[in-house]
Write a protein that holds these residues in place. Structure first.
Motif, short mmCIF file in Angstrom:
data_model
loop_
_atom_site.label_atom_id
_atom_site.label_comp_id
_atom_site.label_asym_id
_atom_site.label_seq_id
_atom_site.Cartn_x
_atom_site.Cartn_y
_atom_site.Cartn_z
N GLU A 246 0.88 -1.18 -0.04
CA GLU A 246 0.11 0.13 0.10
C GLU A 246 0.76 1.26 0.07
N LYS A 247 1.83 1.29 -0.86
CA LYS A 247 2.81 2.53 -1.03
C LYS A 247 3.47 2.42 -2.39
N ASP A 248 3.65 3.50 -2.99
CA ASP A 248 4.40 3.58 -4.38
C ASP A 248 5.75 3.19 -4.06
N LEU A 249 6.07 2.06 -4.58
CA LEU A 249 7.69 1.72 -4.39
C LEU A 249 8.76 2.40 -5.10
N MET A 250 8.04 3.40 -6.15
CA MET A 250 8.84 3.68 -7.16
C MET A 250 9.09 5.57 -6.89
N THR A 251 8.72 5.91 -5.99
CA THR A 251 8.89 7.45 -5.95
C THR A 251 10.15 7.66 -5.44
N PRO A 252 10.82 8.87 -5.67
CA PRO A 252 12.23 9.07 -5.50
C PRO A 252 12.35 8.81 -4.09
N GLN A 253 11.71 9.25 -2.99
CA GLN A 253 11.99 8.81 -1.66
C GLN A 253 12.07 7.34 -1.35
N ALA A 254 10.92 6.60 -2.00
CA ALA A 254 11.04 5.28 -1.65
C ALA A 254 12.34 4.66 -2.15
N LEU A 255 12.64 4.98 -3.35
CA LEU A 255 13.78 4.60 -4.12
C LEU A 255 15.10 4.85 -3.02
N GLU A 256 15.12 5.92 -2.62
CA GLU A 256 16.27 6.35 -1.84
C GLU A 256 16.22 5.56 -0.48
N ASP A 257 15.11 5.20 0.08
CA ASP A 257 14.91 4.41 1.35
C ASP A 257 15.47 3.04 1.17
N ARG A 258 15.00 2.36 -0.14
CA ARG A 258 15.34 1.02 -0.39
C ARG A 258 16.93 0.87 -0.54
N LEU A 259 17.49 1.97 -1.17
CA LEU A 259 18.98 1.87 -1.41
C LEU A 259 19.84 1.97 -0.04
N THR A 260 19.36 2.85 0.67
CA THR A 260 19.84 2.78 2.03
C THR A 260 19.69 1.59 2.92
N PHE A 261 18.87 0.86 2.67
CA PHE A 261 18.41 -0.07 3.42
C PHE A 261 19.11 -1.31 2.75
N ASN A 262 19.33 -1.36 1.34
CA ASN A 262 20.13 -2.40 0.76
C ASN A 262 21.68 -2.18 1.27
N ILE A 263 22.21 -1.15 1.43
CA ILE A 263 23.67 -0.89 1.71
C ILE A 263 23.89 -1.41 3.28
N ASP A 264 22.74 -0.85 4.03
CA ASP A 264 22.93 -1.30 5.55
C ASP A 264 22.79 -2.98 5.88
N THR A 265 21.86 -3.41 4.96
CA THR A 265 21.88 -4.90 4.86
C THR A 265 23.12 -5.52 4.46
N ILE A 266 23.63 -5.09 3.50
CA ILE A 266 25.01 -5.77 3.10
C ILE A 266 26.17 -5.38 4.12
N MET A 267 26.19 -4.33 4.58
CA MET A 267 27.29 -4.00 5.36
C MET A 267 27.32 -4.84 6.79
N ARG A 268 26.10 -5.10 7.08
CA ARG A 268 25.71 -5.97 8.27
C ARG A 268 26.19 -7.24 8.10
N LEU A 269 26.02 -7.62 6.99
CA LEU A 269 26.52 -9.19 6.64
C LEU A 269 27.84 -9.27 6.67
N VAL A 270 28.68 -8.13 6.22
CA VAL A 270 30.07 -8.50 5.97
C VAL A 270 31.02 -7.94 7.10
N CYS A 271 30.50 -6.91 7.62
CA CYS A 271 31.32 -6.22 8.57
C CYS A 271 31.46 -7.04 9.93
N LYS A 272 32.75 -6.76 10.42
CA LYS A 272 32.75 -7.17 11.90
C LYS A 272 31.80 -6.54 13.08
#
Length: 213
Positions: A187-213
């Motif tokens: 129930e939200k537009d996943l393609m708004t500029p803000q939604a895309l920026e939020d997703r990118l931030t989440f993606n980076i945080d997720t990957i960093m948590r996987l690999v960082c000590k």
């Protein structure tokens, strides 16, 4: 005196024709898949004819394989140009995750071509030597990045570069590939500029948590 016809202009014409055919084929296959794509439409848009297409690429299936190979080569080539060796490991990984996300956004045809090939159980990629060569490059790139991160004391040891590659691709691929259904379900537009920026931030945080000590 009879002069021979120069060959170079002919070669350039042939190359230009093939490029037009491949560009038109990419759009047609991305839109309609292999089964729905029409060779006559590809020929029309490429300002060529069907005979030319079969002359250069032998068959519709072979043309589809070439389009796939070019699509994978393009993204792998762009990855190599990131010059991640000049960055510390964390910054390099951040750059790679951002690149993958932005590449998918800028090249939606890549996602639909991959979808189409998966429907055919990758039978075209199985026959491709090009794919094996270009795909090994990204695995090596990530493997070296992880090793550098361990040496810098930033990353955990023992992370599989293939699994990390899959995860980086998946967290962007799934979101964008399912953007229409996801927008309804959540129930939200996943393609708004803000939604895309939020997703990118989440993606980076997720990957960093996987690999960082």
């Amino acid at each position: 005196m009879v002069t021979s016809t120069p060959e170079k202009p002919r070669a350039r014409d042939a190359e230009a024709t093939q490029k037009r055919i491949l560009a038109a084929a990419k759009k047609e296959f991305a839109k309609n898949g292999l089964g729905g794509a029409r060779v006559d439409l590809i020929a029309e848009r490429a300002k060529a004819n069907k005979r030319m297409i079969y002359h250069y690429f032998e068959s519709k299936e072979s043309l589809f394989q070439r389009v796939l190979e070019d699509a994978y080569t393009d993204i792998r080539t762009a990855e190599q140009k990131l010059q991640l060796d000049h960055l510390d490991a964390k910054a390099a990984l951040d750059t790679l995750v951002r690149f993958t996300w932005n590449y998918y956004l800028a090249n939606p045809e890549f996602l639909t071509l991959v979808n189409s090939e998966n429907l055919h159980k990758a039978k075209h990629l199985k026959n491709s030597q090009v794919i094996h060569v270009v795909s090994r490059k990204v695995v090596t790139l990530v493997e070296q990045l992880l090793e550098r991160g361990v040496q810098e004391g930033a990353f955990r040891a023992g992370i599989d570069p293939v699994q990390l590659n899959i995860t980086i691709a998946a967290i962007g691929y799934y979101y964008l590939n399912n953007r229409f259904t996801g927008s309804i379900i959540f129930e939200k537009d996943l393609m708004t500029p803000q939604a895309l920026e939020d997703r990118l931030t989440f993606n980076i945080d997720t990957i960093m948590r996987l690999v960082c000590k």
